[in-house]
Write a protein that holds these residues in place. Sequence first.
Motif, mmCIF file in Angstrom:
data_model
loop_
_atom_site.group_PDB
_atom_site.id
_atom_site.type_symbol
_atom_site.label_atom_id
_atom_site.label_comp_id
_atom_site.label_asym_id
_atom_site.label_seq_id
_atom_site.Cartn_x
_atom_site.Cartn_y
_atom_site.Cartn_z
ATOM 1 N N GLY A 32 0.924 -1.165 0.023
ATOM 2 C CA GLY A 32 0.006 -0.065 0.039
ATOM 3 C C GLY A 32 0.939 1.380 -0.101
ATOM 4 N N ALA A 33 1.901 1.410 1.018
ATOM 5 C CA ALA A 33 2.692 2.515 1.096
ATOM 6 C C ALA A 33 3.422 2.818 -0.358
ATOM 7 N N LEU A 34 3.839 1.540 -0.653
ATOM 8 C CA LEU A 34 4.638 1.898 -2.064
ATOM 9 C C LEU A 34 3.679 2.287 -3.001
ATOM 10 N N LEU A 35 2.737 1.775 -3.303
ATOM 11 C CA LEU A 35 1.694 1.944 -4.380
ATOM 12 C C LEU A 35 0.872 3.405 -4.334
ATOM 13 N N ASN A 36 1.025 3.925 -3.188
ATOM 14 C CA ASN A 36 0.543 5.287 -2.982
ATOM 15 C C ASN A 36 1.338 6.342 -3.462
#
Length: 547
Positions: A394-398
């Motif tokens: 999640g944090a990367l794809l945000n």
Amino acid sequence: MTSREAGPAAEGTAFDALVIGAGFAGLYQLLCLRDRLGLSARVLEAGGGVGGTWYWNRYPGARCDSESHSYSYYFSDELLRDWNWSERYPQQPEILRYLNHVADRFDLRRDIQLNTRVAEAHYDSADNRWHVRTETGERYTATFLITAVGCLSSANIPDIPGLDQFAGDWYHTGGWPHEGVDFAGKRVGQIGTGSTGIQAVPVIASTAEHLTVFQRTANYSIPARNAPLTEEFKRWAKANAAGIRATMRSNTNGHPFVIENRSAFDVSDAERDAIYEAAWAKGGLQFRASFRDLLTDKAANDTAAAFLREKIRQVVQDPDKAGILAAIDHPFATKRPPIDSGYFEAFNRDNVSLVDLRRTPIECITPNGIRTTDGIEHPLDIIVFATGFDAMTGALLNIDIRGRDGLPLRQAWEAGPRTYLGLQVAGFPNLFTITGPGSPSVLCNMPVAIEQHVEWIADCIAHMRARGLTRIEAKPDAVGSWVEHVNEAASATLLPQAGHSWYLGANVPGKPRVFMPYAGGMARYREICAGVVARGYEGFALERFPG
Ligand code: NA7
């Protein structure tokens, strides 16, 4: 922001390396790159302080499940000597103090830019650089981009109809207000009974007028038996730091204990029960180290599961509540096993009620509370979402990360994350993902996993610089083989049997179901990474740019 931290650099400043995130991983990565390699490096951090997870997760009862003496950096003997933990399991404020101490002790702040959320990072093959833009519009470039964004930092707030109509206040545990929340005289509803929810329940119950716990999946939990550390223990931990480090680095999960080398069926029923009783009395994650086959043999796991369900029935006096809490549908430890300080006991309080969402799911949130499908409206002043995270990806794809030819990471990972060693993604040169999907990360005591990744990345960059190499990229076939190996490693355990765990991405609607962490064990992983280096960075393409 304090004046000690870096302000924005000049527009377009070119760094050797940019690091995203100032938690355990980002701090140590900065130290390695700047002080050991002599690189120009800057950390960009969205929060108003350092600490990562421990900056954001300030919910009531927030505490680490790893024992404090193991939830520490082990790269510096001086740091180990200087710092004194006060409790067996450190609370959030103490961990935050520790990370601030590290930032000060190693003079890291001058290269950390706070309140700076990275919006996009695009690789340009024309200049072999990462072009980074922050949400406030600052632009920087770097040869190397290193994500230290944490595995559990992108909040999962369920899309329940009516939340915008709710007249009270609501909070997600991963974004807790820094000034705290006063529960006195309030009717509180808590959704979620994972590790976080299990920590929060007893603390909220002790001050709220009433707490209603909304449980979707019943969970095992082992008592933490938290207590202040004795002076004797502190002396022992300092005197034995080298041995503790060696144990943590040589075992499967990076914890300071050794998994027993016996099967649950090597002992009689009575002996097994005695072993579980002793582990229950000792408390903590070590319970699952009682036998070597708890995570690989369903019958062995059943013995632990039965013991733990029985404990719930013994602790919880109301048979209805006990029944709901003990109706656990997955093998023990196939979801992240929580540890607690009075979780099941809290259900013996008059001011705590329990709603079984399997029987009566949430229909909607109303202005006054939560309505379940039986038509009951549970009146609430505050809703606490202990609903976890869009874990690992999640944090990367945000961030809008794009590799060669403008390929978005989101597209490259459409069917689930694909990495080589959890460290690199094919098509994204010079991007390193600390504790990325496909690495042991969340299945390991995190600081141990982080130190190994950070040092591997620093050594890799040092190797490149010594040879005048400027580009490293995972080869697609190496990624393919690694993804296959990660799947095999998971299949050799019972872990995939918890069909709705965040290890699989199953807690976020629409997220591809892929078992994300590497289940082959930290020690084995460490050897694999070392082998890759020994064979000349096997599976990576290393080049000089321009060629
Ligand atoms: P977890 O472990 O993902 O737990 C989240 C909890 O929230 C879990 O009980 C979920 O039930 C529940 N949940 C999530 N969405 C909903 C909806 N829509 N309705 C009802 N209940 C829901 O997160 P934690 O923060 O507790 O822990 C994360 C990690 O942090 C932890 O493992 C440690 O490593 C530290 P479900 O099980 O999905 O049915």
